[in-house]
Design a protein around this motif. Structure first.
Motif, mmCIF file in Angstrom:
data_model
loop_
_atom_site.group_PDB
_atom_site.id
_atom_site.type_symbol
_atom_site.label_atom_id
_atom_site.label_comp_id
_atom_site.label_asym_id
_atom_site.label_seq_id
_atom_site.Cartn_x
_atom_site.Cartn_y
_atom_site.Cartn_z
ATOM 1 N N ALA A 7 1.855 36.581 91.915
ATOM 2 C CA ALA A 7 1.344 38.310 90.686
ATOM 3 C C ALA A 7 2.285 38.265 90.147
ATOM 4 N N ILE A 8 3.913 37.960 90.496
ATOM 5 C CA ILE A 8 4.230 38.183 90.084
ATOM 6 C C ILE A 8 4.837 37.150 88.910
ATOM 7 N N LYS A 9 4.323 36.017 89.831
ATOM 8 C CA LYS A 9 5.005 35.462 88.568
ATOM 9 C C LYS A 9 3.639 35.114 87.161
ATOM 10 N N ARG A 10 2.679 35.631 88.287
ATOM 11 C CA ARG A 10 1.191 35.743 86.559
ATOM 12 C C ARG A 10 1.860 36.844 85.244
ATOM 13 N N VAL A 11 2.241 37.850 86.226
ATOM 14 C CA VAL A 11 2.741 38.815 85.129
ATOM 15 C C VAL A 11 3.673 38.732 83.941
ATOM 16 N N ARG A 12 4.634 37.497 84.777
ATOM 17 C CA ARG A 12 5.738 36.866 83.853
ATOM 18 C C ARG A 12 5.463 36.065 82.776
ATOM 19 N N LEU A 13 4.645 35.128 83.568
ATOM 20 C CA LEU A 13 3.804 33.950 82.360
ATOM 21 C C LEU A 13 2.832 34.582 81.141
ATOM 22 N N ASN A 14 2.284 35.727 81.927
ATOM 23 C CA ASN A 14 0.991 36.437 80.928
ATOM 24 C C ASN A 14 1.888 36.965 79.570
ATOM 25 N N ASN A 15 3.352 37.476 80.033
ATOM 26 C CA ASN A 15 4.243 37.870 78.841
ATOM 27 C C ASN A 15 4.166 36.792 77.942
ATOM 28 N N GLU A 16 4.813 35.978 78.827
ATOM 29 C CA GLU A 16 5.567 34.544 78.281
ATOM 30 C C GLU A 16 4.600 34.323 76.859
ATOM 31 N N SER A 17 3.437 33.905 77.186
ATOM 32 C CA SER A 17 2.472 33.542 76.382
ATOM 33 C C SER A 17 1.749 34.711 76.122
ATOM 34 N N ARG A 18 1.980 35.446 75.852
ATOM 35 C CA ARG A 18 1.560 37.023 75.141
ATOM 36 C C ARG A 18 2.399 36.736 73.510
ATOM 37 N N ALA A 19 3.611 36.260 73.934
ATOM 38 C CA ALA A 19 4.313 36.633 72.780
ATOM 39 C C ALA A 19 4.734 35.516 71.832
ATOM 40 N N HIS A 20 4.533 34.111 72.647
ATOM 41 C CA HIS A 20 3.736 33.178 72.164
ATOM 42 C C HIS A 20 2.372 33.159 71.071
ATOM 43 N N ASN A 21 1.751 33.156 71.282
ATOM 44 C CA ASN A 21 0.976 33.577 70.905
ATOM 45 C C ASN A 21 0.106 34.856 70.242
ATOM 46 N N ILE A 22 1.166 36.194 69.410
ATOM 47 C CA ILE A 22 1.434 37.272 69.070
ATOM 48 C C ILE A 22 2.333 36.339 67.830
ATOM 49 N N SER A 23 3.463 35.141 68.035
ATOM 50 C CA SER A 23 3.496 34.489 66.911
ATOM 51 C C SER A 23 3.150 33.263 66.323
ATOM 52 N N ILE A 24 2.464 33.413 66.742
ATOM 53 C CA ILE A 24 1.333 31.859 65.989
ATOM 54 C C ILE A 24 0.734 32.998 65.197
ATOM 55 N N LYS A 25 0.207 33.175 65.733
ATOM 56 C CA LYS A 25 -0.603 34.895 64.528
ATOM 57 C C LYS A 25 -0.131 35.436 63.576
ATOM 58 N N THR A 26 0.846 35.938 63.906
ATOM 59 C CA THR A 26 1.816 36.344 62.676
ATOM 60 C C THR A 26 2.101 35.584 61.493
ATOM 61 N N ASP A 27 2.649 33.677 62.165
ATOM 62 C CA ASP A 27 2.990 32.927 61.703
ATOM 63 C C ASP A 27 1.597 32.677 60.739
ATOM 64 N N MET A 28 0.563 32.179 61.391
ATOM 65 C CA MET A 28 -0.792 32.013 60.598
ATOM 66 C C MET A 28 -1.015 33.050 59.792
ATOM 67 N N ARG A 29 -1.243 34.779 60.006
ATOM 68 C CA ARG A 29 -1.794 35.442 58.335
ATOM 69 C C ARG A 29 -0.492 35.315 57.637
ATOM 70 N N SER A 30 1.190 35.277 58.082
ATOM 71 C CA SER A 30 2.406 35.383 56.538
ATOM 72 C C SER A 30 1.580 34.147 55.641
ATOM 73 N N THR A 31 1.253 32.534 56.301
ATOM 74 C CA THR A 31 0.949 31.537 55.727
ATOM 75 C C THR A 31 0.472 31.858 54.583
#
Length: 88
Positions: A7-31
């Motif tokens: 469960a600790i690993k899941r929380v960590r991976l979810n946070n990492e993927s959330r940060a990655h997804n946010i950066s992709i969406k932000t980049d998309m909105r910027s373009t």
């Protein structure tokens, strides 16, 4: 906070993927905003080049499941329409 190791690993991976997804969406909105600003400035050539980049970013966000397929198609259609009206 989770106590179990998996469960600790899941929380960590979810946070990492959330940060990655946010950066992709932000980049998309910027373009998208870049294309809209170029259209407002009536810069046809740069707007067309930025449109190609924006369409690619939107497609990648759809492919990764970050935005819905129909939303991606709607955004691409609206941007393309703006650029085409500018060049016509």
């Amino acid at each position: 906070m989770a106590n179990i190791k998996s469960a600790i690993k899941r929380v960590r991976l979810n946070n990492e993927s959330r940060a990655h997804n946010i950066s992709i969406k932000t980049d998309m909105r910027s373009t998208i905003k870049k294309v809209e600003n170029l259209v407002e400035g009536k810069d046809v050539e740069n707007a067309k080049a930025a449109l190609v980049s924006a369409v690619t970013k939107i497609d990648k966000a759809v492919q990764k499941g970050l935005i819905h397929k129909n939303k991606g198609n709607r955004q691409k259609a609206r941007l393309t329409k703006k650029v085409n009206e500018l060049s016509a």
